[in-house]
Design a protein around this motif. Structure first.
Motif, PDB file in Angstrom:
ATOM      1  N   ARG A 118      11.872  48.709 -21.283  1.00  0.00           N
ATOM      2  CA  ARG A 118      12.811  48.150 -20.318  1.00  0.00           C
ATOM      3  C   ARG A 118      12.510  48.557 -18.888  1.00  0.00           C
ATOM      4  N   GLY A 119      12.210  49.824 -18.670  1.00  0.00           N
ATOM      5  CA  GLY A 119      11.943  50.297 -17.318  1.00  0.00           C
ATOM      6  C   GLY A 119      13.221  50.569 -16.547  1.00  0.00           C
ATOM      7  N   THR A 120      13.155  51.515 -15.604  1.00  0.00           N
ATOM      8  CA  THR A 120      14.314  51.853 -14.780  1.00  0.00           C
ATOM      9  C   THR A 120      13.921  51.816 -13.308  1.00  0.00           C
ATOM     10  N   TYR A 121      14.924  51.667 -12.444  1.00  0.00           N
ATOM     11  CA  TYR A 121      14.677  51.547 -11.010  1.00  0.00           C
ATOM     12  C   TYR A 121      14.482  52.899 -10.326  1.00  0.00           C
TER      13      TYR A 121
ATOM     14  N   TYR B 197      29.733  33.920  -4.386  1.00  0.00           N
ATOM     15  CA  TYR B 197      29.897  35.328  -4.040  1.00  0.00           C
ATOM     16  C   TYR B 197      29.379  36.196  -5.187  1.00  0.00           C
ATOM     17  N   LEU B 198      28.807  37.330  -4.811  1.00  0.00           N
ATOM     18  CA  LEU B 198      28.340  38.309  -5.785  1.00  0.00           C
ATOM     19  C   LEU B 198      28.883  39.670  -5.373  1.00  0.00           C
ATOM     20  N   LEU B 199      29.533  40.369  -6.300  1.00  0.00           N
ATOM     21  CA  LEU B 199      30.134  41.660  -5.983  1.00  0.00           C
ATOM     22  C   LEU B 199      29.100  42.777  -6.105  1.00  0.00           C
ATOM     23  N   SER B 200      29.293  43.796  -5.292  1.00  0.00           N
ATOM     24  CA  SER B 200      28.389  44.954  -5.322  1.00  0.00           C
ATOM     25  C   SER B 200      29.187  46.218  -5.054  1.00  0.00           C
ATOM     26  N   PRO B 201      28.907  47.297  -5.819  1.00  0.00           N
ATOM     27  CA  PRO B 201      29.621  48.562  -5.595  1.00  0.00           C
ATOM     28  C   PRO B 201      28.866  49.556  -4.717  1.00  0.00           C
ATOM     29  N   ASN B 202      27.594  49.248  -4.372  1.00  0.00           N
ATOM     30  CA  ASN B 202      26.827  50.201  -3.571  1.00  0.00           C
ATOM     31  C   ASN B 202      25.581  49.508  -3.018  1.00  0.00           C
ATOM     32  N   ARG B 203      24.907  50.181  -2.096  1.00  0.00           N
ATOM     33  CA  ARG B 203      23.746  49.595  -1.422  1.00  0.00           C
ATOM     34  C   ARG B 203      22.595  49.356  -2.397  1.00  0.00           C
ATOM     35  N   HIS B 204      22.372  50.294  -3.316  1.00  0.00           N
ATOM     36  CA  HIS B 204      21.307  50.118  -4.308  1.00  0.00           C
ATOM     37  C   HIS B 204      21.513  48.817  -5.097  1.00  0.00           C
ATOM     38  N   THR B 205      22.736  48.558  -5.507  1.00  0.00           N
ATOM     39  CA  THR B 205      23.023  47.343  -6.267  1.00  0.00           C
ATOM     40  C   THR B 205      22.807  46.100  -5.415  1.00  0.00           C
ATOM     41  N   THR B 206      23.260  46.130  -4.169  1.00  0.00           N
ATOM     42  CA  THR B 206      23.082  44.979  -3.276  1.00  0.00           C
ATOM     43  C   THR B 206      21.606  44.625  -3.127  1.00  0.00           C
ATOM     44  N   LEU B 207      20.783  45.616  -2.846  1.00  0.00           N
ATOM     45  CA  LEU B 207      19.360  45.363  -2.638  1.00  0.00           C
ATOM     46  C   LEU B 207      18.690  44.871  -3.920  1.00  0.00           C
ATOM     47  N   THR B 208      19.104  45.418  -5.054  1.00  0.00           N
ATOM     48  CA  THR B 208      18.496  45.010  -6.323  1.00  0.00           C
ATOM     49  C   THR B 208      18.900  43.599  -6.687  1.00  0.00           C
ATOM     50  N   TRP B 209      20.211  43.304  -6.628  1.00  0.00           N
ATOM     51  CA  TRP B 209      20.667  41.956  -7.013  1.00  0.00           C
ATOM     52  C   TRP B 209      20.020  40.879  -6.138  1.00  0.00           C
ATOM     53  N   GLU B 210      19.972  41.101  -4.837  1.00  0.00           N
ATOM     54  CA  GLU B 210      19.450  40.054  -3.954  1.00  0.00           C
ATOM     55  C   GLU B 210      17.961  39.814  -4.171  1.00  0.00           C
ATOM     56  N   ARG B 211      17.281  40.783  -4.775  1.00  0.00           N
ATOM     57  CA  ARG B 211      15.860  40.603  -5.072  1.00  0.00           C
ATOM     58  C   ARG B 211      15.645  39.965  -6.441  1.00  0.00           C
ATOM     59  N   VAL B 212      16.355  40.419  -7.447  1.00  0.00           N
ATOM     60  CA  VAL B 212      16.116  39.921  -8.809  1.00  0.00           C
ATOM     61  C   VAL B 212      16.924  38.670  -9.122  1.00  0.00           C
ATOM     62  N   TYR B 213      17.963  38.394  -8.320  1.00  0.00           N
ATOM     63  CA  TYR B 213      18.738  37.157  -8.440  1.00  0.00           C
ATOM     64  C   TYR B 213      18.749  36.454  -7.083  1.00  0.00           C
ATOM     65  N   PRO B 214      17.604  35.954  -6.632  1.00  0.00           N
ATOM     66  CA  PRO B 214      17.548  35.353  -5.293  1.00  0.00           C
ATOM     67  C   PRO B 214      18.373  34.073  -5.231  1.00  0.00           C
ATOM     68  N   GLY B 215      19.159  33.947  -4.177  1.00  0.00           N
ATOM     69  CA  GLY B 215      19.988  32.753  -4.020  1.00  0.00           C
ATOM     70  C   GLY B 215      20.645  32.733  -2.658  1.00  0.00           C
ATOM     71  N   ARG B 216      21.507  31.712  -2.451  1.00  0.00           N
ATOM     72  CA  ARG B 216      22.169  31.544  -1.154  1.00  0.00           C
ATOM     73  C   ARG B 216      23.596  32.081  -1.163  1.00  0.00           C
ATOM     74  N   TYR B 217      23.952  32.865  -2.132  1.00  0.00           N
ATOM     75  CA  TYR B 217      25.308  33.402  -2.239  1.00  0.00           C
ATOM     76  C   TYR B 217      25.536  34.478  -1.172  1.00  0.00           C
ATOM     77  N   THR B 218      26.791  34.876  -1.041  1.00  0.00           N
ATOM     78  CA  THR B 218      27.179  35.962  -0.135  1.00  0.00           C
ATOM     79  C   THR B 218      27.533  37.192  -0.957  1.00  0.00           C
ATOM     80  N   THR B 219      26.901  38.313  -0.653  1.00  0.00           N
ATOM     81  CA  THR B 219      27.217  39.560  -1.346  1.00  0.00           C
ATOM     82  C   THR B 219      28.455  40.185  -0.725  1.00  0.00           C
ATOM     83  N   LEU B 220      29.382  40.605  -1.579  1.00  0.00           N
ATOM     84  CA  LEU B 220      30.609  41.272  -1.121  1.00  0.00           C
ATOM     85  C   LEU B 220      30.524  42.747  -1.511  1.00  0.00           C
ATOM     86  N   PRO B 221      30.162  43.634  -0.580  1.00  0.00           N
ATOM     87  CA  PRO B 221      30.053  45.071  -0.894  1.00  0.00           C
ATOM     88  C   PRO B 221      31.422  45.740  -0.829  1.00  0.00           C
TER      89      PRO B 221
END
Length: 755
Positions: free
Chosen positions: A646-649, A486-510
């Motif tokens: 570093r760059g920002t999103y 499981y991976l926790l997320s506080p908002n949609r931006h975080t969910t979309l970013t994590w699933e792209r930069v940390y690709p895996g088979r986990y379940t995101t919990l928003p």
């Protein structure tokens, strides 16, 4: 009658006395009296003591007619004391925040013992803070209170007065008093511990003890004060000899004396040239005078005893040479021993991996071994609340163990217990990554919480940012991601970013970030108490300054001259300066005046609650702070350099949570004019909250536990933003008109100017 009498002797500590006395008066536990004793100090200590006494009725000023030394000064304070318990501080020490409340709770919990021994931290003149090496002796071991016979190892805790609380009635009954001399703690501490009928411990650093530059000072007779040790040990044995019931402690104290004198003698930096032979002669005489026949010397101590007993100065030199040679020859043996130990741990871990999982165990960690904090800390509390059948453990380095709740087991990284927990606990929770050697078993559930909404580039996006990526092993990173359930997320931006930069088979919990739950649960009384503990004056505007790490800089530094900012803004403003956890030290050095360094504070959430506004740059703290609906000001004087490294999103200037300053003068202007909390800033913050704070309604941790542990599907609905009412800041509770009339300083540049 107050609960505590805190006694502070003051002599030539004018530079530190204010901080010492403030640390006592700002405690969240207020049932105290502070007895400040001016030991006829030639500096301003006496004036400072009188100023505090005039300001606070809890302070009592005592002025001695002549300089008597720390022992008689403490006795003078004790004679004036009326509290249940006595505590002693040196004039350059400070009490840690909430220390008295922790001591009071422990005293009540353990039935009012005669003596409570608590931990401390050493603060070196460089600003480095180190926890006491003997802190492990204060951890829970059996029932409390106890007698010294049950835990005689407590005699190894530094024999000083300021790491203990003493019941005043016991002090009077035992006839304890401080003698004159430079080391009055010895004839006080050893008699107190041996005579006490009940003792308890508190494994928390309650006192910050200052270490100064330079060596041992001279006494009034011009001799080096280490020779005073001999008179003080004479007093220790005189106390014991006068009380037959303490005879059992005589040989133990004798060994402590020999170890102490040997340590002084063998440390070539402590005894000046030309005094070593005389010191050894005095040590030999004391050995013969206080030795208790019939008690064998431990094998590991025989050389020390022989040197002291016979006064063998040259033998000691030869022994030092032999040890030096031994150290050089021992290095290969040490490396071999370490290799064998590592191999044994690997074997132990493999064995544990073959044993059944413990369904009722969960292990937590944060920031690679730091203390109880962040999302894992909030989840650990939620586990104990909503799934009390699960036994929790926390992995942390020993210096952070004091932050872990007493109901939670503490694990030291790299120990057999640590590897057992990783192998057999069903639930694993972290905000970075567990040890890369972790083998995730079938049936184990790993919850990755992360520790912020991503503004700066993360994960796989760092492949194009070598300056920021450093030595990051991307293959190892993805192997770790493959272990997440499981991976926790506080908002949609975080969910979309994590699933792209940390690709895996986990379940995101928003579900929101558990660490932000406290923002919706805290009360105005909590805010008041936190501000008191931090020493924020009533009516002040507290700015939390929390910049992030700079990958393109070898050394980190504050981008703002905080003293200058405060001079321009006036006396109503104070700054809480918080360094990034990768900073490696305080943000300001030293913290002076209205700038308070809070880099070592264990809870950034508490700092957010205590503050009235946040000033930051690219830190993810802005996303969490927005949940409080308090003003946020962005200071970005190095945007081009940060973007290149570093760059920002997204462009923070285009979607800011409040006013944006591109220079120090612009920042001053924003606060001086009231723009920091004006209507435009409120509009920006409102839009920012709608985008980044949709789930943080105070029940994020509960939703995670109910879903992951209890398997529930009907989770608590998210409270809409419009229906949330986070606790207001202290400044918001006041009339805003005085703040609006703060004179606007003359700026050297318009608001649009860049540095």
């Amino acid at each position: 009658m107050p609960r505590f009498s805190v006694i502070v002797p003051a002599y030539k500590v004018q530079a530190y006395l204010t901080a010492c006395l403030e640390s006592v008066l700002s405690q969240s536990y207020e049932d105290l009296e502070l007895i400040a004793v001016d030991d006829r100090s030639p500096d301003a200590c006496g004036e400072l003591v009188d100023e505090f006494a005039a300001r606070d009725p809890r302070v009592r000023a005592v002025h001695l007619a002549r300089n008597s030394g720390p022992g008689p000064a403490r006795n003078a304070g004790t004679a004036e004391a009326s509290g249940d318990y006595l505590l002693f501080l040196d004039g350059d020490d400070t009490l840690a925040p909430h220390a008295l409340r922790a001591i009071a709770d422990r005293l009540k919990e353990t039935g009012e013992p005669d003596v409570l021994v608590h931990g401390h931290a050493l603060v070196h003149w460089t600003g480095e803070r180190v926890h006491d090496a003997f802190e492990a002796l204060l951890t829970e071991q059996g029932p409390a209170p106890f007698r010294l016979e049950d835990r005689p190892a407590l005699l190894r805790v530094p024999a000083v007065a300021w790491n203990k609380a003493y019941r005043r009635e016991f002090v009077e009954r035992a006839g304890l008093a401080f003698p004159p001399g430079r080391h009055p703690d010895l004839p006080w501490t050893y008699p107190a511990l041996t005579a006490a009928e009940s003792i308890a411990t508190l494994d928390r650093a309650c006192v910050h003890h200052r270490r100064h530059r330079g060596g041992e000072p001279l006494d009034t007779a011009g001799r080096f004060d280490l020779f005073d040790l001999f008179d003080q040990y004479d007093r220790v044995f005189a106390y014991v000899d006068a009380r037959p019931e303490l005879a059992q402690w005589r040989p133990v104290l004798f060994h402590r004396m020999v170890d102490h004198l040997s340590a002084v003698f063998t440390d070539r930096d402590r005894l000046p040239r030309g005094t070593r032979a005389e010191f050894l002669r005095r040590a030999r005489d004391h050995y013969r005078a206080h030795r208790t026949p019939g008690h064998p010397v431990p094998a590991r101590s025989r050389l020390r005893h022989t040197v002291i007993r016979l006064g063998l100065h040259r033998t000691q030199r030869l022994a030092e040479l032999a040890r030096s040679v031994g150290r050089r020859t021992a290095r290969p043996a040490v490396r071999l021993a370490k290799s064998l130990h590592a191999a044994a741990l690997r074997l132990h871990y493999r064995v544990q991996l073959r044993l059944p999982l413990r369904e009722d165990r969960a292990v937590f960690a944060a920031y690679g071994g730091r203390g109880h904090s962040c999302n894992p800390g909030a989840l650990e509390e939620a586990f104990r609340t909503f799934a009390p059948h699960i036994r929790t453990a926390w992995i942390a380095d020993p210096e952070h163990h004091h932050t872990v709740p007493t109901a939670t087991r503490r694990l030291r990284p790299g120990t057999a217990a640590h590897w057992t927990a990783l192998a057999r606990s069903k639930y694993l929770v972290d905000n970075t990554d567990f040890d890369r050697r972790l083998v995730k078993r079938p049936g184990q559930i790993l919850v990755q919480t992360q520790h912020g909404t991503p503004l700066k580039h993360m994960g796989l996006d760092l492949q194009e940012r070598p300056a920021a990526a450093g030595d990051l092993d991307f293959e190892a990173m993805l192997s770790g991601v493959d272990q997440w359930d499981y991976l926790l997320s506080p908002n949609r931006h975080t969910t979309l970013t994590w699933e792209r930069v940390y690709p895996g088979r986990y379940t995101t919990l928003p579900y929101g970030y558990p660490r932000n739950d406290v923002f919706q649960r805290a009360t105005s009384e909590d805010v008041r108490r936190l501000r008191e503990s931090l020493g924020i004056p009533e009516g002040s505007v507290a700015i939390l300054y929390a910049p992030t790490h700079r990958d393109y800089r070898r050394t980190q530094r504050a981008a703002l001259d905080l003293d200058r900012v405060l001079r321009r803004l006036g006396p109503r403003f104070v700054v809480l300066a918080r360094a990034h956890h990768r900073h490696g030290g305080p943000l300001v050095s030293p913290a002076t005046g209205r700038v308070v360094d809070v880099s070592d504070h264990p809870s950034v959430e508490s700092l957010c609650l205590a503050s009235d506004a946040l000033v930051t740059d690219y830190s993810s703290l802005m996303f969490d702070y927005a949940n409080l609906d308090r003003p946020i000001v962005i200071h970005t004087d190095d945007r081009e350099a940060y973007e290149a490294a570093r760059g920002t999103y997204f462009d923070l200037r285009s979607f800011a949570p409040g006013a944006v300053a591109r220079s120090e003068d612009e920042l001053i202007d924003i606060f001086a004019t009231g723009h920091w909390r004006g209507s435009r800033s409120t509009q920006l913050r409102s839009a920012f909250r709608e985008r980044f704070c949709p789930y943080d309604d105070g029940r994020a941790a509960e939703r995670v536990v109910r879903h992951v542990v209890l398997g529930e599907t009907g989770l608590p609905a998210v409270v809409p933003l419009a229906e949330r009412h986070p606790v207001p800041s202290a400044a918001a509770a006041l009339d805003r008109s005085p703040l609006a009339t703060v004179p606007r300083p003359a700026t050297h540049s318009p608001v649009t100017e860049t540095r």
